[in-house]
Design a protein around this motif. Structure first.
Motif, mmCIF file in Angstrom:
data_model
loop_
_atom_site.group_PDB
_atom_site.id
_atom_site.type_symbol
_atom_site.label_atom_id
_atom_site.label_comp_id
_atom_site.label_asym_id
_atom_site.label_seq_id
_atom_site.Cartn_x
_atom_site.Cartn_y
_atom_site.Cartn_z
ATOM 1 N N GLU A 12 21.546 65.860 66.068
ATOM 2 C CA GLU A 12 21.265 64.934 67.177
ATOM 3 C C GLU A 12 21.572 63.496 66.770
ATOM 4 O OE1 GLU A 12 17.207 65.684 68.141
ATOM 5 O OE2 GLU A 12 17.621 67.627 69.116
ATOM 6 N N LEU A 13 21.224 63.146 65.520
ATOM 7 C CA LEU A 13 21.509 61.798 65.032
ATOM 8 C C LEU A 13 23.018 61.539 64.941
ATOM 9 C CD1 LEU A 13 18.882 61.238 62.183
ATOM 10 C CD2 LEU A 13 19.063 59.977 64.333
ATOM 11 N N THR A 14 23.763 62.523 64.470
ATOM 12 C CA THR A 14 25.216 62.346 64.337
ATOM 13 C C THR A 14 25.897 62.238 65.696
ATOM 14 O OG1 THR A 14 25.585 64.750 64.198
ATOM 15 C CG2 THR A 14 25.297 63.550 62.127
ATOM 16 N N ASP A 15 25.271 62.801 66.723
ATOM 17 C CA ASP A 15 25.837 62.720 68.075
ATOM 18 C C ASP A 15 25.591 61.367 68.715
ATOM 19 O OD1 ASP A 15 26.826 65.289 67.996
ATOM 20 O OD2 ASP A 15 25.045 66.187 68.930
ATOM 21 N N THR A 16 24.549 60.673 68.274
ATOM 22 C CA THR A 16 24.163 59.424 68.941
ATOM 23 C C THR A 16 24.349 58.173 68.082
ATOM 24 O OG1 THR A 16 21.862 59.758 68.225
ATOM 25 C CG2 THR A 16 22.482 60.606 70.392
ATOM 26 N N ASN A 17 24.469 58.361 66.768
ATOM 27 C CA ASN A 17 24.540 57.216 65.862
ATOM 28 C C ASN A 17 25.841 57.260 65.063
ATOM 29 O OD1 ASN A 17 24.092 55.740 63.238
ATOM 30 N ND2 ASN A 17 22.150 55.239 64.239
ATOM 31 N N ARG A 18 26.670 56.211 65.192
ATOM 32 C CA ARG A 18 27.969 56.172 64.528
ATOM 33 C C ARG A 18 27.839 56.194 63.001
ATOM 34 N NH1 ARG A 18 32.353 54.031 67.509
ATOM 35 N NH2 ARG A 18 32.337 55.088 69.529
ATOM 36 N N LEU A 19 26.848 55.474 62.478
ATOM 37 C CA LEU A 19 26.666 55.420 61.031
ATOM 38 C C LEU A 19 26.301 56.802 60.490
ATOM 39 C CD1 LEU A 19 26.480 53.902 58.359
ATOM 40 C CD2 LEU A 19 24.098 53.312 58.933
ATOM 41 N N CYS A 20 25.379 57.482 61.169
ATOM 42 C CA CYS A 20 24.990 58.829 60.749
ATOM 43 C C CYS A 20 26.177 59.785 60.841
ATOM 44 C CB CYS A 20 23.839 59.346 61.610
ATOM 45 S SG CYS A 20 22.255 58.535 61.271
#
Length: 320
Positions: A12-20
């Motif tokens: 979920e973080l990789t889908d919403t956060n570019r840095l992640c």
């Protein structure tokens, strides 16, 4: 259950956060060195690389490797190459190995660090080129960019005074026969040598990284290392070289690749993989002799050649 929840949260973080997302790509690049498209495996491999560098007396290797992986993925992103492949770390794993190889074989200098970045960037373009060439045969690029780029720089070094090769390491130990007591630790060293390290601790860490994603692949890797050592000893390979795991790492990569790309997992497939491992040992011995006048290592070329041959054969079987 907690592991699955943490994995879902990370997705979920990789889908919403570019840095992640970029961190995820970096970690997958490490994982893809042994064909593991898993950020946790990649994180474990990253730890193994850092500890392997320290055990080799070259702590800069960890930073050099990270610099190479980051440079390659940034360039692949900027050139808008295959986005799915980029997300899976396909454009970074060759750079990972380059970031380990060049500091291993060359003296530390500013020119070396510039070369690491340059070689990492070149590996991206070579990856794309080989993917285009090989797609007509449905074959993966594997570590071809790593081998070709590293050979290029090592062969160029004698003509370029800014870069200096490390004096070749010599093993002080002499062996007249092989002891079975060394079979397991030497097999683990073979796993470490996939990342160019001669460290049992690093080998255990890399094996754990495999097991996190696939216990079956971890077993294949260890079994391949044991079999490669057995074949090399049986045919009179140099014991000091065998004990360093140098006859094992290509066989390990061959086994992982063939197991990963085989659609059927039966007795025929197991024999197919065994024969691939055996051929890899002989191919490594042949290439070692062939490249000796050029004073360059075989790296992972035996694994590449055998894997291409065997995967082509496998396609023929699947068409029947």
């Amino acid at each position: 259950m907690k592991m699955q929840s943490a994995r879902q949260h990370w997705h979920e973080l990789t889908d919403t956060n570019r840095l992640c997302q970029f961190i995820d790509v970096i970690l997958r690049s490490y994982g893809q060195v042994m064909l593991q498209n898993n950020p946790l495996s990649g994180l474990i491999f990253l730890v193994g690389v850092i500890l392997g560098g320290y055990s080799a007396g070259k702590p800069q290797i960890g930073l050099a490797c990270l610099l190479a992986v980051t440079s390659a993925n940034v360039v692949a992103y900027l050139y808008q190459l295959n986005h799915k492949a980029w997300q899976q770390g396909i454009y970074g794993f060759n750079a990972c190995l380059i970031g380990i190889a060049l500091p291993t074989f060359c003296e530390n200098s500013l020119y070396l660090w510039c070369s690491i970045v340059l070689a990492a960037i070149l590996s991206v373009f070579i990856t794309q080129a080989f993917d285009t060439i090989l797609q007509q045969w449905c074959l993966p690029c594997l570590t071809t960019p790593f081998v070709l780029t590293t050979w290029l720089f090592l062969l160029a070094t004698p003509s370029l005074s800014a870069l200096t090769l490390q004096p070749p390491a010599t093993s002080g130990a002499q062996f007249s026969s092989y002891s079975l007591l060394h079979l397991v630790p030497d097999s683990i060293l073979g796993i470490a040598e996939v990342f160019l390290f001669n460290s049992t601790l690093a080998g255990i860490i890399f094996l754990a990284g495999l097991a996190v994603n696939s216990l079956k692949i971890a077993i294949y890797a260890l079994a391949a290392s044991v079999l490669a050592i057995g074949i090399a000893v049986l045919y009179g390979g140099q014991i000091a070289i065998i004990s360093l795991g140098l006859y094992s790492f290509n066989a390990i990569l061959t086994a992982i690749t063939l197991a990963t790309f085989s659609s059927n997992q039966d007795v025929k497939t197991s024999f197919y993989i065994v024969f691939g491992i055996i051929l890899t040992v002989f191919t490594q011995a042949a290439l070692t002799t062939l490249l000796k006048p050029f004073a360059i290592p075989v790296l992972t070329m035996p694994f590449i050649l055998v894997s291409w041959l065997w995967l082509s054969f496998n396609q023929t079987l699947n068409q029947r």
